[in-house]
Write a protein that holds these residues in place. Sequence first.
Motif, PDB file in Angstrom:
ATOM      1  N   THR A 146       0.856  -1.189   0.000  1.00  0.00           N
ATOM      2  CA  THR A 146       0.000   0.000   0.000  1.00  0.00           C
ATOM      3  C   THR A 146       0.891   1.237   0.000  1.00  0.00           C
ATOM      4  OG1 THR A 146      -0.093  -0.173   2.402  1.00  0.00           O
ATOM      5  CG2 THR A 146      -1.933  -1.118   1.191  1.00  0.00           C
ATOM      6  N   LYS A 171      -4.918   0.434  -2.681  1.00  0.00           N
ATOM      7  CA  LYS A 171      -5.280   1.686  -1.990  1.00  0.00           C
ATOM      8  C   LYS A 171      -4.622   2.853  -2.715  1.00  0.00           C
ATOM      9  CE  LYS A 171      -5.937  -0.840   2.302  1.00  0.00           C
ATOM     10  NZ  LYS A 171      -6.047  -0.845   3.750  1.00  0.00           N
ATOM     11  N   ARG A 174      -5.151   6.440  -1.974  1.00  0.00           N
ATOM     12  CA  ARG A 174      -4.506   7.131  -0.854  1.00  0.00           C
ATOM     13  C   ARG A 174      -3.285   7.905  -1.321  1.00  0.00           C
ATOM     14  NH1 ARG A 174      -4.553   3.223   4.147  1.00  0.00           N
ATOM     15  NH2 ARG A 174      -6.815   3.085   4.486  1.00  0.00           N
ATOM     16  N   THR A 205      -7.393   0.189  -6.815  1.00  0.00           N
ATOM     17  CA  THR A 205      -8.212   0.607  -5.668  1.00  0.00           C
ATOM     18  C   THR A 205      -9.261  -0.483  -5.544  1.00  0.00           C
ATOM     19  OG1 THR A 205      -7.782   2.937  -6.160  1.00  0.00           O
ATOM     20  CG2 THR A 205      -9.650   2.458  -4.701  1.00  0.00           C
TER      21      THR A 205
END
Length: 298
Positions: A146, A171, A174, A205
Motif C-alpha cells: 500500500t 489503496k 490514498r 483501488t
Amino acid sequence: MVERGGDRARAVGRLTFPLSGDVQRVVGITGAPGAGKSTLTDHLIAAARDSAGAVGVLAVDPSSPFSGGAILVDRVRMQDHALDDGVFIRSMATRGHLGGLALAAPEAVRVLAAAGLPVVLVETVGVGQVEVEVAGAADTTVVVVTPGWGDSIQANKAGLLEVADVLVINKADRPGAAETRRDLDHMLDMNVNMGDWRPPIVMTTASAGEGVDALWSVLDDHLEYLRASGQLEERRRRRLIDELSHVLVRRLEADVRSLAAGRRWEEISEEVAARRLDPYAAAEELIGTLPAGSAELP
Ligand SMILES: Nc1nc2c(ncn2[C@@H]2O[C@H](COP(=O)(O)OP(=O)(O)OP(=O)(O)O)[C@@H](O)[C@H]2O)c(=O)[nH]1
Ligand SMILES: [Mg+2]
C-alpha cells in the motif's frame, strides 16, 4: 483432513496427487495485513469465474492458531460468492500437518486442483518466511503493498519482492501511491537476478474495483510468459522436488525426535557429557538404533 495431517491426510494425498496436474493456474496473493488482499481476491474470483468457469480460493493465515474456516471467514471478505457453486473458498490456519502450512498449503492446493477447479487463488497474510514459502507454491505470485514507504520496505526485507511476479500497489486512492511506485521501480532496478520477466507494477483501488481488470490481464500475460518460456512446467517440477526435500527433512526430524525420546538417548548423551564419546560417534550410534522406516509421519 489435509490440514489436520496424519494417516487420513496421507490417504487424501495419494488420491489427489495424480489428479492435480491439470490445474490451469495457481495464483498466490500475499502482502502485509490489511493491504487489501481479500478485497482484491474477491474481484479476481469474479474475473476467474468469467474466464475459466470455476475457482478455488485458499486463505492461509500463518499467524492464527485457529482452524476450520469459520474463524477466518470474516477476514476473507468474499461473502458475495458464498452461494455460488462455481466458487470454493476455504480458510486454513492449523499446523497439525507435517511441516506446517508451508507443506499443508501446496497439498490443499492439489486437493482443489484434483477437484477440477481450473484456477486456484491462494491468499496469505503477512510478510514472514512462511508467507514466502506459501507464495512459492503458486505459478504466479502477486505481492500487494500500500502507499507509504513502510510496506514496500517490509516486503523487500522479507524477501517478498524477490518472489513477486506481479506487484500491486493497492489503496491507490490514498496519498503516496506514485512515490511508492517509484520506490518499487527503484528496488526492481537493483535486483540483478530478475531474468527476462520484470515484475509489472499495477495500481489498484480494490475497494472500488479499480485496476482489477488491468491486474487480471497482467496475470494473463504472466501465464502466457510462463507457458511460452517453458517455465510453467519447470516451476512446477521444481516445486515438487523442493517439496520432496522438505518432506524428507520433516520425516528425518521425526526420527530425531523419536531418538531423543528413546531408551538409548539418556545413556549415550551421558557418555558424551562425560567426554567418553564424541558427539559424532554418539550420533552414529544413535542412528544405528533406528529400526528401518521407524518414525511415524506426524
Ligand atoms: N481506501 C482503500 N481501502 C481499501 C482498499 N482496498 C481494501 N480496502 C480496505 O482495507 C481494509 C482491509 O482489506 P482486506 O481486503 O480485508 O485486506 P487483507 O489484506 O485481506 O487483510 P488481512 O487478510 O486481514 O491481512 C478493508 O477495510 C478494506 O475495505 C482500497 O483500494 N482503498
Ligand atoms: Mg484477507
